[in-house]
Design a protein around this motif. Structure first.
Motif, short mmCIF file in Angstrom:
data_model
loop_
_atom_site.label_atom_id
_atom_site.label_comp_id
_atom_site.label_asym_id
_atom_site.label_seq_id
_atom_site.Cartn_x
_atom_site.Cartn_y
_atom_site.Cartn_z
N UNK A 1 0.64 -1.28 0.00
CA UNK A 1 0.22 0.15 0.28
C UNK A 1 0.50 1.52 0.02
N UNK A 2 1.96 0.42 -0.33
CA UNK A 2 3.31 2.48 0.20
C UNK A 2 2.58 3.76 -0.58
N UNK A 3 2.08 3.45 -2.36
CA UNK A 3 1.43 4.14 -2.85
C UNK A 3 0.07 4.33 -3.12
N UNK A 4 -0.45 4.22 -2.05
CA UNK A 4 -1.70 4.20 -1.65
C UNK A 4 -2.23 5.88 -2.32
N UNK A 5 -1.64 6.65 -1.78
CA UNK A 5 -2.25 8.55 -1.97
C UNK A 5 -2.02 8.57 -3.86
N UNK A 6 -1.31 7.78 -4.37
CA UNK A 6 -1.68 8.57 -5.23
C UNK A 6 -3.08 7.93 -6.58
N UNK A 7 -3.38 7.52 -5.65
CA UNK A 7 -5.45 6.42 -6.48
C UNK A 7 -6.09 6.61 -6.05
N UNK A 8 -5.60 7.02 -4.34
CA UNK A 8 -7.21 7.58 -3.24
C UNK A 8 -7.49 8.36 -3.39
N UNK A 9 -6.27 9.65 -3.43
CA UNK A 9 -6.87 11.01 -3.33
C UNK A 9 -7.77 11.38 -4.72
N UNK A 10 -6.87 11.20 -5.35
CA UNK A 10 -7.44 11.52 -7.06
C UNK A 10 -9.08 10.47 -7.60
N UNK A 11 -8.47 9.30 -6.60
CA UNK A 11 -10.15 8.48 -6.62
C UNK A 11 -11.22 8.90 -6.04
N UNK A 12 -11.07 9.61 -4.96
CA UNK A 12 -12.58 10.07 -3.66
C UNK A 12 -12.88 11.48 -4.68
N UNK A 13 -12.14 12.72 -4.80
CA UNK A 13 -12.12 13.98 -5.43
C UNK A 13 -13.32 13.33 -6.78
N UNK A 14 -13.37 12.62 -7.66
CA UNK A 14 -13.86 12.13 -8.76
C UNK A 14 -14.92 11.54 -8.52
#
Lengths: 345, 292
Positions: B255-268
């Motif tokens: 899960x090291x790079x979770x922020x790369x998908x979860x943050x923009x994913x949450x926005x959209x």
């Protein structure tokens, strides 16, 4: 009934012709230099530079009036010749034939859970109208409907492959692939699940199923939510009809009332939206096959688009359009079979 | 139902209120983007600034509160300015394609006959190529860029509005108030705009509100596939495409790079969710069959 189907089939050639014209007019907005790439199989053919290109354009008549080009293009298309796909390194038709089975397999496995799950949940929510259950399933369906497939697919990949290691991408593990490609294994259909059953090879079957879980799950969630919503509202409307009230007042059991009288009528709108669902599923396939690295028609289209392989993109679009037209025909006919009111129009 | 009553009911309904609040917050973020995330290059505010040239995404830190994506694109900046991109795409595409659909659907139903037949067959033809796939084909041909994405989406998005509007107009064009207007000598133009469209517009608005979410999803799907907005453009789909190569993390830390998908994913997802919530509540309010 008969005349309805005949009328529907008579329109079919007009639609098909229209679709080819639409796609062809998109091709024609490209310059001849871009369009000629569909005829170049080998970069060595272009050694002569611009003069060589001009010769090729002349040879294939890419500067002719549009109706001549359309006639020629249509003639080729009817024979299944859509030119050379650079991204696949093969003729478009062959590339799609190789990839069709993978896409078909995902769709097949997605449809049943989606339809069954969506419809059952919708009925459940409608029967428990305004209960907490109804609210929960409603909120879940709105969230599911708002989740982009590509975000959901990446999260599924991250959790179920990255963290848990359960559902790897691709269609098969390497060891299973080497079995499938070996001479002892007969590829009857190209659907690995079916073929492995026919070959009585159960390790391959399990492996194929394991690889299907993640893409099928990712593509389904949206349509699950969608069908649930449609079924719920259609069911709610049906439950307020007078014939239901009559049936209830004559003392019919609630179960019989719901499953025998209401559900059948409530399912009619569900059939109507199934065409829309197929359109969405096809879009989802492009995304899911790209994320889970499955060599299907969707990934073919995505790769072709990224590499500006015009022949591949347009050929792929025609195949998708063709399948959609056939499915819409089936939906319309079955709709007329279910609902007698349609036939009378 | 009057406008005021509908707005009142929308505000009273908890579900649509949540949707409305999210939309307003995102709208404020979009409006005040230049103050929330000041652009380094004011001429090109939509291009995300890069903090270096390394490839590996960096986790959230004091300078980059949402971390950086592949290529050191600042995720916070991309999210803030990406909200503008989402609103621009949503409003432009849904607005123009609804307008086209309203006009074609109304003409088709009002005049009927061969005009109706032609418009409906053209609609069928445009609907025979799956929407996402048609958008992919057209952006491939037009090339990358925000304008081209919107042209492609508008070209293949007007049909459902046209069909809806047609059935709406068909159901009311022979009502007494329309006949009365005609008897009083009103011309077609006046009848269509003053009487028919005003009385059939609400279902179209519901559809438009539901459409906002799915249009932005399709637009970002194009960017995700690498054929949408240009490289480095502040667009949520593009930000998620930067996460693709890092989705499996590293050995021992998936899960090291979770922020790369979860943050923009949450926005959209929030953006689409809020429009769907509003559309859903809107439908419940306007559908008289659901009142009891």
């Amino acid at each position: 009934m008969f005349s309805y189907i005949v009328r529907r089939i008579l329109i079919l050639p007009i639609i098909l012709l229209g679709v080819t014209l639409l796609i062809f007019s998109m091709i024609m907005s490209l310059s001849p230099y871009e369009r000629v790439s569909a005829y170049v199989k080998d970069p060595a053919q272009l050694k002569g530079g611009v003069a060589q290109l001009d010769a090729l354009i002349e040879k294939h008549g890419l500067n002719d009036p549009w109706y001549q080009q359309y006639g020629r293009w249509l003639g080729n298309a009817v024979r299944g010749d859509f030119g050379w796909s650079e991204s696949a390194g093969a003729p478009v038709t062959q590339a799609i034939r190789e990839r069709f089975a993978a896409t078909f397999e995902i769709t097949l496995f997605a449809l049943l859970p989606v339809i069954l799950g969506g419809v059952l949940l919708g009925i459940f929510a409608a029967v428990h109208h305004n209960d907490p259950w109804d609210h929960i399933s409603r909120i879940l369906s709105i969230i599911g409907w708002s989740f982009p497939t590509f975000v959901f697919g990446l999260i599924v990949l991250m959790i179920f492959y990255g963290v848990l290691g359960w559902f790897p991408p691709g269609r098969l593990d390497n060891w299973a692939l080497s079995i499938v490609n070996s001479p002892e294994f007969t590829n009857y259909t190209g659907l690995y699940v079916l073929d492995s059953i026919l070959n009585l090879n159960f390790p391959v079957l399990l492996n194929a199923l394991r690889h299907l879980v993640a893409p099928v799950f990712s593509i389904s969630i949206l349509w699950w939510a969608f069908l649930m919503r449609i079924t719920r509202s259609s069911m709610l409307e049906t439950l307020q009809k007078e014939y239901i009230r009559t049936a209830r007042s004559k003392g019919l059991k609630e179960r019989t009332l719901i499953y025998k009288h209401a559900v059948r009528n409530a399912l009619i709108p569900v059939v109507t939206v199934s065409g829309q669902m197929v359109i969405g599923l096809m879009g989802g396939l492009v995304v899911v096959e790209s994320i889970f690295d499955i060599r299907g028609m969707g990934k073919f289209l995505a790769d072709a688009a990224q590499q500006l392989d015009y022949a591949g993109v347009l050929g792929g679009a025609i195949y998708f359009g063709f399948i959609l037209i056939i499915i819409n025909l089936i939906v319309d006919v079955s709709y007329a079979l279910i609902d007698p009111r349609i036939r009378l129009e | 139902m009057e406008w005021q009553e509908i707005v009142y009911k929308l505000l009273k309904n908890k579900i649509s209120l949540i949707g409305l609040v999210i939309i307003i917050v995102l709208g404020l973020i979009a409006i005040f983007a230049p103050w929330i995330a000041p652009p380094q290059n004011p001429d090109q505010p939509y291009y995300i600034p890069r903090a270096g040239w390394g490839n590996e995404p960096k986790p959230p830190s004091r300078e980059h509160i949402f971390g950086t994506a592949e290529g050191q694109y600042d995720i916070f900046y991309g999210i803030i300015w990406g909200s503008r991109t989402a609103f621009i795409i949503g409003f432009t595409v849904v607005g123009i394609s609804s307008l086209i659909g309203i006009i074609l659907g109304t003409i088709s139903a009002y005049y009927g006959g061969w005009i109706d037949e032609i418009i409906m067959r053209v609609t069928d033809i445009f609907m025979s190529i799956p929407f996402t796939i048609a958008a992919i084909v057209m952006t491939t041909i037009l090339g990358r860029g925000l304008g081209n994405i919107m042209i492609a989406l508008i070209t293949f998005n007007w049909m459902s509005t046209a069909r809806l509007m047609r059935s709406q107009v068909l159901s009311i064009k022979n009502e007494e108030f329309v006949q009365a207007a005609r008897a009083l000598g009103a011309n077609d133009f006046r009848i269509i705009f003053k009487h028919i469209i005003v009385n059939t517009i609400f279902p179209v608005l519901i559809q438009a509100s539901m459409n906002m979410g799915s249009i932005v999803i399709t637009a970002s799907t194009l960017s995700f596939l690498g054929i949408g907005t240009p490289e480095g453009y502040a667009d949520w789909g593009q930000m998620i495409s930067y996460a693709r190569n890092w989705i499996l993390g590293t050995q021992g830390n998936a899960l090291k790079y979770w922020f790369t998908v979860l943050i923009p994913g949450t926005a959209i997802t929030l953006f689409c969710l809020s429009w769907n919530l509003i559309g859903d509540a809107f439908r419940d309010i306007l559908d008289p069959k659901m009142q009891s």
